[in-house]
Design an enzyme around this catalytic site. Structure first.
Site, mmCIF file in Angstrom:
data_model
loop_
_atom_site.group_PDB
_atom_site.id
_atom_site.type_symbol
_atom_site.label_atom_id
_atom_site.label_comp_id
_atom_site.label_asym_id
_atom_site.label_seq_id
_atom_site.Cartn_x
_atom_site.Cartn_y
_atom_site.Cartn_z
ATOM 1 C CD GLN A 40 -2.751 -1.217 2.476
ATOM 2 O OE1 GLN A 40 -2.766 -0.293 3.274
ATOM 3 N NE2 GLN A 40 -3.475 -2.306 2.644
ATOM 4 C CB CYS A 41 4.250 1.715 -0.646
ATOM 5 S SG CYS A 41 5.655 2.819 -0.838
ATOM 6 N N GLY A 42 3.223 4.240 -2.316
ATOM 7 C CA GLY A 42 3.298 4.923 -3.600
ATOM 8 C C GLY A 42 4.248 4.238 -4.569
ATOM 9 C CB THR A 44 2.675 -0.647 -4.263
ATOM 10 O OG1 THR A 44 2.826 -0.447 -2.846
ATOM 11 C CG2 THR A 44 2.118 -2.033 -4.512
#
Length: 169
Positions: A40-42, A44
């Site tokens: 759930q990361c930028g 990803t």
């Protein structure tokens, strides 16, 4: 865990995402790209680039090792089963993935303690070797040497020119 007084990458093991002990010795003589990941990361979407890199070079000896980590903004909250399903459904990940680990702090996985000792961060010279965010990448030669550390903003495609010479060495 290490077995040598001067450990190398191949002296460590980790738990695979499906719960089995996975000694890194099984990757001896391979070029490794070790990455701490999050769902759930930028960054990803880099899973797609990592998989593309793996498909491009796996037959020549590249193995990408993904280590999910929830230490940065709680961006990997799921279980190993959740992570494996997410990676498969959204990015078709086929490279080896491992169980969630810590990469910083007292509970940091021994592999990551070793990697940070070998290649400090941007400010590593003054003791600031901590992993700064998800998708930090470590490049390992066929001899097990940590030859590079790359920031999360470094895309997998950017690493092709670093990987190519290691595959022919």
């Amino acid at each position: 865990m290490t077995v040598a007084s001067n450990p190398g990458v191949y002296d460590f093991s980790a738990r695979s995402i499906d719960g089995h002990d996975a000694p890194l010795a099984q990757y001896k003589d391979k070029v490794l790209l070790i990455v701490n990941t999050a769902s759930q990361c930028g960054f990803t979407p880099q899973y797609a680039g990592l998989e593309q890199l793996y498909q491009q070079y796996k037959d020549r000896g590249l193995v990408i090792l993904g280590f999910p980590c929830n230490q940065f903004g709680a961006q990997e909250p799921g279980t190993e089963q959740d992570i494996a399903q997410f990676c498969d459904l959204n990015y078709g990940v086929t490279f080896p993935m491992f169980a969630k680990i810590d990469v910083n702090g007292a509970d940091a996985h021994p592999l990551y303690k070793f990697l940070k000792e070998q290649k400090g961060g941007l400010l590593g010279g003054i003791g600031l070797d901590a992993i700064k965010w998800n998708f930090t990448k470590f490049l390992i030669s066929r001899k097990g040497e940590v030859v590079g550390r790359y920031a999360p903003a470094t895309t997998p495609a950017d690493l092709s020119e670093k990987i190519e010479p290691l595959l022919t060495a």
